[in-house]
Design a protein around this motif. Structure first.
Motif, PDB file in Angstrom:
ATOM      1  N   VAL A  85      -5.211 -29.648   3.768  1.00 52.62           N
ATOM      2  CA  VAL A  85      -6.206 -29.915   2.771  1.00 52.62           C
ATOM      3  C   VAL A  85      -5.686 -30.767   1.608  1.00 52.62           C
ATOM      4  O   VAL A  85      -6.447 -31.488   1.207  1.00 52.62           O
ATOM      5  N   SER A 102     -15.735 -31.018  -2.560  1.00 54.34           N
ATOM      6  CA  SER A 102     -15.952 -31.166  -1.281  1.00 54.34           C
ATOM      7  C   SER A 102     -14.803 -32.258  -0.524  1.00 54.34           C
ATOM      8  O   SER A 102     -14.216 -33.014  -1.282  1.00 54.34           O
ATOM      9  N   GLN A 103     -14.918 -31.958   0.857  1.00 54.79           N
ATOM     10  CA  GLN A 103     -13.857 -32.658   1.526  1.00 54.79           C
ATOM     11  C   GLN A 103     -14.166 -32.773   2.974  1.00 54.79           C
ATOM     12  O   GLN A 103     -14.447 -31.540   3.466  1.00 54.79           O
ATOM     13  N   GLU A 105     -16.686 -32.259   5.670  1.00 57.15           N
ATOM     14  CA  GLU A 105     -17.888 -31.380   5.583  1.00 57.15           C
ATOM     15  C   GLU A 105     -17.807 -30.132   5.028  1.00 57.15           C
ATOM     16  O   GLU A 105     -18.966 -29.691   4.783  1.00 57.15           O
ATOM     17  N   GLN A 106     -16.742 -29.874   4.610  1.00 53.87           N
ATOM     18  CA  GLN A 106     -16.655 -28.348   3.691  1.00 53.87           C
ATOM     19  C   GLN A 106     -16.959 -28.843   2.074  1.00 53.87           C
ATOM     20  O   GLN A 106     -16.437 -29.861   1.658  1.00 53.87           O
ATOM     21  N   THR A 107     -17.643 -27.833   1.725  1.00 53.13           N
ATOM     22  CA  THR A 107     -17.793 -27.761   0.202  1.00 53.13           C
ATOM     23  C   THR A 107     -17.549 -26.622  -0.444  1.00 53.13           C
ATOM     24  O   THR A 107     -17.543 -25.206   0.089  1.00 53.13           O
ATOM     25  N   ALA A 108     -17.414 -26.567  -1.700  1.00 53.03           N
ATOM     26  CA  ALA A 108     -17.067 -25.234  -2.386  1.00 53.03           C
ATOM     27  C   ALA A 108     -17.665 -25.427  -3.865  1.00 53.03           C
ATOM     28  O   ALA A 108     -17.638 -26.658  -4.511  1.00 53.03           O
TER      29      ALA A 108
END
Length: 169
Positions: A85, A102-103, A105-108
């Motif tokens: 990551v 975001s990175q 497909e992942q987001t926070a």
């Protein structure tokens, strides 16, 4: 008002964060004071006690003052090397709703009310989600958007949650 940027954390950025985190707490301050005190004792007692004691004082002082930064440096390199990551770029959007990361497909999403505090150092902007977890944003990576981020933080956070450093890059 919003700021968008993409950053990749380096081991140097992580080291600066770990140093800040270690030396702005009670243990870091105490370790530094003990290290300095022991080195002073080595100088003051030189010639008054056995040479072995003077050497021990100097060694212990050096250990207190060098061990922590050295181990933090090695830990920072290890953290970056072992984390997929952290090796990849993170995309940030900071706006009136909060911090969006975001990175791939992942987001926070971190709403302003969920932010524990924001700390600005000479080299990093640290957005804490808890007492120990923070998003590390190198100031040199956001350059002119730093003022936008700080303006948003001032508008959305209580004053006691902000520790802003006036240093510029």
């Amino acid at each position: 008002m919003a700021a968008e940027f993409e950053i990749t954390i380096t081991d140097k950025d992580m080291y600066r964060f770990n140093l800040y985190h270690a030396y702005h707490g009670f243990q870091g301050i105490l370790a530094t004071m003990v290290g300095i005190w022991v080195l002073i004792m080595a100088v003051v007692t030189f010639g008054k006690v056995s040479f072995t004691y003077t050497v021990l004082y100097a060694v212990f002082g050096a250990v207190f003052l060098v061990y922590v930064p050295g181990s933090l440096y090695l830990r920072s390199k290890s953290q970056i090397a072992s984390s997929d990551v952290l090796k990849q770029a993170l995309r940030y959007r900071i706006d009136d709703a909060g911090v969006h990361v975001s990175q791939g497909e992942q987001t926070a999403d971190l709403e302003w009310k969920q932010i524990y505090k924001i700390v600005s150092t000479k080299s990093n902007l640290l957005i804490y989600s808890s007492r120990v977890n923070a998003y590390v944003i190198p100031r040199e990576a956001i350059k002119e958007q730093y003022e936008t981020v700080v303006g948003l933080a001032v508008n959305h956070l209580d004053r006691y949650r902000l520790k802003l450093n006036p240093f510029s890059i």
